[in-house]
Design a protein around this motif. Structure first.
Motif, PDB file in Angstrom:
ATOM      1  N   VAL A 235      30.639  28.685  58.635  1.00 50.60           N
ATOM      2  CA  VAL A 235      31.424  29.917  58.623  1.00 50.60           C
ATOM      3  C   VAL A 235      32.781  29.651  57.983  1.00 50.60           C
ATOM      4  O   VAL A 235      33.325  28.546  58.055  1.00 50.60           O
ATOM      5  N   ALA A 236      33.317  30.682  57.350  1.00 51.02           N
ATOM      6  CA  ALA A 236      34.654  30.592  56.762  1.00 51.02           C
ATOM      7  C   ALA A 236      35.681  31.330  57.606  1.00 51.02           C
ATOM      8  O   ALA A 236      36.886  31.178  57.395  1.00 51.02           O
ATOM      9  N   SER A 237      35.212  32.127  58.574  1.00 50.87           N
ATOM     10  CA  SER A 237      36.113  32.883  59.453  1.00 50.87           C
ATOM     11  C   SER A 237      35.371  33.259  60.727  1.00 50.87           C
ATOM     12  O   SER A 237      34.142  33.179  60.800  1.00 50.87           O
ATOM     13  N   LYS A 238      36.100  33.701  61.739  1.00 51.93           N
ATOM     14  CA  LYS A 238      35.488  34.080  63.007  1.00 51.93           C
ATOM     15  C   LYS A 238      34.591  35.309  62.852  1.00 51.93           C
ATOM     16  O   LYS A 238      33.636  35.492  63.615  1.00 51.93           O
ATOM     17  N   GLU A 239      34.883  36.130  61.836  1.00 52.50           N
ATOM     18  CA  GLU A 239      34.080  37.332  61.607  1.00 52.50           C
ATOM     19  C   GLU A 239      32.649  37.009  61.198  1.00 52.50           C
ATOM     20  O   GLU A 239      31.753  37.853  61.311  1.00 52.50           O
ATOM     21  N   GLU A 240      32.414  35.806  60.718  1.00 53.74           N
ATOM     22  CA  GLU A 240      31.074  35.423  60.273  1.00 53.74           C
ATOM     23  C   GLU A 240      30.219  34.855  61.405  1.00 53.74           C
ATOM     24  O   GLU A 240      29.042  34.565  61.208  1.00 53.74           O
ATOM     25  N   ILE A 241      30.799  34.696  62.577  1.00 50.81           N
ATOM     26  CA  ILE A 241      30.064  34.134  63.710  1.00 50.81           C
ATOM     27  C   ILE A 241      29.148  35.192  64.315  1.00 50.81           C
ATOM     28  O   ILE A 241      29.559  36.316  64.592  1.00 50.81           O
ATOM     29  N   ASN A 242      27.890  34.802  64.523  1.00 51.28           N
ATOM     30  CA  ASN A 242      26.899  35.696  65.126  1.00 51.28           C
ATOM     31  C   ASN A 242      26.652  35.247  66.571  1.00 51.28           C
ATOM     32  O   ASN A 242      26.152  34.146  66.799  1.00 51.28           O
ATOM     33  N   PRO A 243      27.005  36.070  67.561  1.00 55.43           N
ATOM     34  CA  PRO A 243      26.834  35.683  68.973  1.00 55.43           C
ATOM     35  C   PRO A 243      25.409  35.292  69.341  1.00 55.43           C
ATOM     36  O   PRO A 243      25.196  34.522  70.283  1.00 55.43           O
ATOM     37  N   ILE A 244      24.444  35.786  68.570  1.00 58.89           N
ATOM     38  CA  ILE A 244      23.039  35.467  68.845  1.00 58.89           C
ATOM     39  C   ILE A 244      22.793  33.967  68.740  1.00 58.89           C
ATOM     40  O   ILE A 244      21.919  33.413  69.415  1.00 58.89           O
ATOM     41  N   TRP A 245      23.587  33.288  67.908  1.00 53.55           N
ATOM     42  CA  TRP A 245      23.418  31.840  67.733  1.00 53.55           C
ATOM     43  C   TRP A 245      23.523  31.097  69.063  1.00 53.55           C
ATOM     44  O   TRP A 245      22.930  30.035  69.243  1.00 53.55           O
ATOM     45  N   PHE A 246      24.271  31.659  70.010  1.00 51.69           N
ATOM     46  CA  PHE A 246      24.584  30.942  71.242  1.00 51.69           C
ATOM     47  C   PHE A 246      23.736  31.370  72.440  1.00 51.69           C
ATOM     48  O   PHE A 246      24.010  30.959  73.568  1.00 51.69           O
ATOM     49  N   ASN A 247      22.714  32.176  72.190  1.00 52.94           N
ATOM     50  CA  ASN A 247      21.900  32.697  73.302  1.00 52.94           C
ATOM     51  C   ASN A 247      21.310  31.595  74.184  1.00 52.94           C
ATOM     52  O   ASN A 247      21.324  31.683  75.405  1.00 52.94           O
ATOM     53  N   ASP A 248      20.762  30.571  73.561  1.00 53.88           N
ATOM     54  CA  ASP A 248      20.159  29.464  74.311  1.00 53.88           C
ATOM     55  C   ASP A 248      20.939  28.169  74.117  1.00 53.88           C
ATOM     56  O   ASP A 248      20.380  27.073  74.232  1.00 53.88           O
ATOM     57  N   CYS A 249      22.207  28.301  73.823  1.00 56.08           N
ATOM     58  CA  CYS A 249      23.039  27.134  73.520  1.00 56.08           C
ATOM     59  C   CYS A 249      23.894  26.749  74.731  1.00 56.08           C
ATOM     60  O   CYS A 249      24.701  27.552  75.206  1.00 56.08           O
ATOM     61  N   THR A 250      23.702  25.536  75.219  1.00 59.01           N
ATOM     62  CA  THR A 250      24.520  25.057  76.346  1.00 59.01           C
ATOM     63  C   THR A 250      25.644  24.138  75.881  1.00 59.01           C
ATOM     64  O   THR A 250      26.586  23.891  76.628  1.00 59.01           O
ATOM     65  N   SER A 251      25.532  23.632  74.640  1.00 56.13           N
ATOM     66  CA  SER A 251      26.586  22.773  74.092  1.00 56.13           C
ATOM     67  C   SER A 251      26.729  23.043  72.601  1.00 56.13           C
ATOM     68  O   SER A 251      25.735  23.148  71.877  1.00 56.13           O
ATOM     69  N   LEU A 252      27.953  23.157  72.163  1.00 50.52           N
ATOM     70  CA  LEU A 252      28.250  23.495  70.773  1.00 50.52           C
ATOM     71  C   LEU A 252      29.182  22.452  70.173  1.00 50.52           C
ATOM     72  O   LEU A 252      30.233  22.130  70.737  1.00 50.52           O
ATOM     73  N   GLY A 253      28.795  21.905  69.014  1.00 53.09           N
ATOM     74  CA  GLY A 253      29.657  20.986  68.286  1.00 53.09           C
ATOM     75  C   GLY A 253      30.350  21.731  67.157  1.00 53.09           C
ATOM     76  O   GLY A 253      29.735  22.576  66.488  1.00 53.09           O
ATOM     77  N   ILE A 254      31.615  21.451  66.952  1.00 57.14           N
ATOM     78  CA  ILE A 254      32.380  22.122  65.899  1.00 57.14           C
ATOM     79  C   ILE A 254      33.093  21.083  65.048  1.00 57.14           C
ATOM     80  O   ILE A 254      33.740  20.171  65.561  1.00 57.14           O
ATOM     81  N   THR A 255      32.972  21.221  63.733  1.00 54.76           N
ATOM     82  CA  THR A 255      33.727  20.391  62.805  1.00 54.76           C
ATOM     83  C   THR A 255      34.195  21.276  61.664  1.00 54.76           C
ATOM     84  O   THR A 255      33.896  22.473  61.613  1.00 54.76           O
ATOM     85  N   ALA A 256      34.939  20.693  60.739  1.00 49.83           N
ATOM     86  CA  ALA A 256      35.479  21.478  59.625  1.00 49.83           C
ATOM     87  C   ALA A 256      35.674  20.592  58.413  1.00 49.83           C
ATOM     88  O   ALA A 256      35.895  19.380  58.532  1.00 49.83           O
ATOM     89  N   GLY A 257      35.622  21.210  57.247  1.00 44.70           N
ATOM     90  CA  GLY A 257      35.802  20.486  56.003  1.00 44.70           C
ATOM     91  C   GLY A 257      37.248  20.068  55.802  1.00 44.70           C
ATOM     92  O   GLY A 257      38.163  20.550  56.486  1.00 44.70           O
ATOM     93  N   ALA A 258      37.463  19.182  54.829  1.00 46.00           N
ATOM     94  CA  ALA A 258      38.786  18.602  54.597  1.00 46.00           C
ATOM     95  C   ALA A 258      39.777  19.579  53.996  1.00 46.00           C
ATOM     96  O   ALA A 258      40.971  19.279  53.897  1.00 46.00           O
ATOM     97  N   SER A 259      39.319  20.756  53.582  1.00 51.48           N
ATOM     98  CA  SER A 259      40.236  21.764  53.046  1.00 51.48           C
ATOM     99  C   SER A 259      40.416  22.935  54.011  1.00 51.48           C
ATOM    100  O   SER A 259      40.934  23.984  53.635  1.00 51.48           O
TER     101      SER A 259
END
Length: 281
Positions: A235-259
C-alpha cells in the motif's frame, strides 16, 4: 491482532540525505529544478513540490533555477550537458550509488567488460551504464543464456536488487567467462530489509509493505514476502488498506521501502491499530 513493525524500515540514509538537502536548498532558493523524482515516493515529492521543487522534463526548462540531481543517480551525459550550460548543480546522489559508479569504472580500467545486474530501465542502472564504454545489463537468469560476454568480466549490482535474483544469476555468469570479478554492491539497507522481511513473512499471518509503486526496493520487499506468505499486500497510503485482509489475521507484520517517510509508516500503523482496537506488539 498483534502488530510487528520491522526494526529497520523507511528512509535509508541516502534518501534521508537527499530529502534533507532538497529542503535545506529550498530554504535558500525559491525554486529548484529536478528531472524526474528525487526519490521514488509521491508523498515526499508532493511535499517538496509544495515547497518550491519544480519538475522539468528537459534541461532547456531549468532556466535560472539550480538543478538537483536525484538520489538514485543521473545519466552522466546529462550532467555534462548541464555543466556546459552553466547550470548550478546540487548533487543529491546517494553516496552508495556513487560507490557503484567508482567500482564499475575500476573494473573497466582493469580491462574487464562490466556486467550490471539490475533493471534495464531503472534510473540507477541508466546512470551506471552511462559511465561505461561496453556495459552489459542482465536482469534475470534468462538473460545470461542469450548473453555474448567477453572472457574477462566484472560485475556490479543495482543497489536495490533482490538478493535471490542475484544468487540465481551469478553461478550462470561464471560459466560464461574465465575471469570474472564480482563486487557486491547491493546496499546494506537493502540486504538488511530483505533479511528482516523473511522473518516477518514467516512469523505473521499477514504482511503489509508500505511503499510507492514506483519504488524498486518496496517492490522487492513485496516480492520476497509474497513468495513466502500469500497474504502480503503493498500500500502507498492508509486509503488503500482493505479491512477484509484482516478477517482471519491474528498477527500482522509491517515494513516499508527505503523511500517511505517515517510519518507515513506511523500514520498507517496508527490507523490499523485504531481500526482493530489492538496495541502494537
Amino acid at each position: 491482532m498483534k502488530i510487528e513493525v520491522a526494526q529497520h524500515c523507511g528512509f535509508c540514509s541516502g534518501v534521508k540525505n537527499a530529502v534533507q538537502l532538497a529542503k535545506n536548498s529550498l530554504e535558500k532558493q525559491k525554486n529548484i529544478a529536478v528531472l524526474g523524482d528525487l526519490v521514488h515516493n509521491k508523498v515526499v515529492m508532493d511535499e517538496l513540490k509544495d515547497n518550491g521543487l519544480v519538475f522539468v522534463d528537459s534541461l532547456d526548462k531549468v532556466g535560472n533555477m539550480p538543478l538537483l540531481l536525484r538520489a538514485h543517480g543521473t545519466d552522466v551525459n546529462l550532467i555534462y550537458a548541464a555543466k556546459e550550460m552553466g547550470l548550478n548543480i546540487i548533487d543529491a546522489t546517494c553516496p552508495l550509488v556513487r560507490e557503484i559508479h567508482k567500482h564499475a569504472r575500476e573494473l573497466e580500467e582493469e580491462g574487464r567488460q562490466v556486467i550490471v545486474i539490475g533493471d534495464r530501465g531503472h534510473d540507477e542502472v541508466i546512470g551506471i551504464v552511462s559511465r561505461l564504454h561496453d556495459p552489459y545489463i542482465i536482469e534475470s537468469p534468462d538473460g545470461v543464456d542469450s548473453s555474448k560476454l567477453k572472457q574477462r568480466t566484472g560485475v556490479v549490482i543495482q543497489s536495490t536488487q533482490r538478493i535471490e535474483n542475484v544468487q540465481n544469476i551469478l553461478p550462470l555468469l561464471l560459466t560464461k567467462s574465465c575471469d570474472c570479478r564480482i563486487i557486491n554492491t547491493i546496499c546494506e539497507p537493502t540486504r538488511r530489509n530483505q533479511t528482516e522481511i523473511l522473518s516477518l513473512a514467516k512469523n505473521n499471518d499477514c504482511v503489509i509493505v508500505i511503499g510507492d509503486p514506483t519504488s524498486a526496493n518496496s517492490n522487492r520487499l513485496f516480492e520476497v514476502s509474497r513468495s513466502l506468505n500469500e497474504h502480503t499486500y503493498m500500500v502507498a497510503s492508509k486509503e488503500e488498506i482493505n479491512p477484509i485482509w484482516f478477517n482471519d489475521c491474528t498477527s500482522l507484520g509491517i515494513t516499508a521501502g527505503a523511500s517511505t517517510p517515517g510519518k507515513l509508516i506511523e500514520e498507517i500503523v496508527a490507523y490499523i491499530n485504531f481500526s482493530n482496537g489492538d496495541n502494537k506488539k
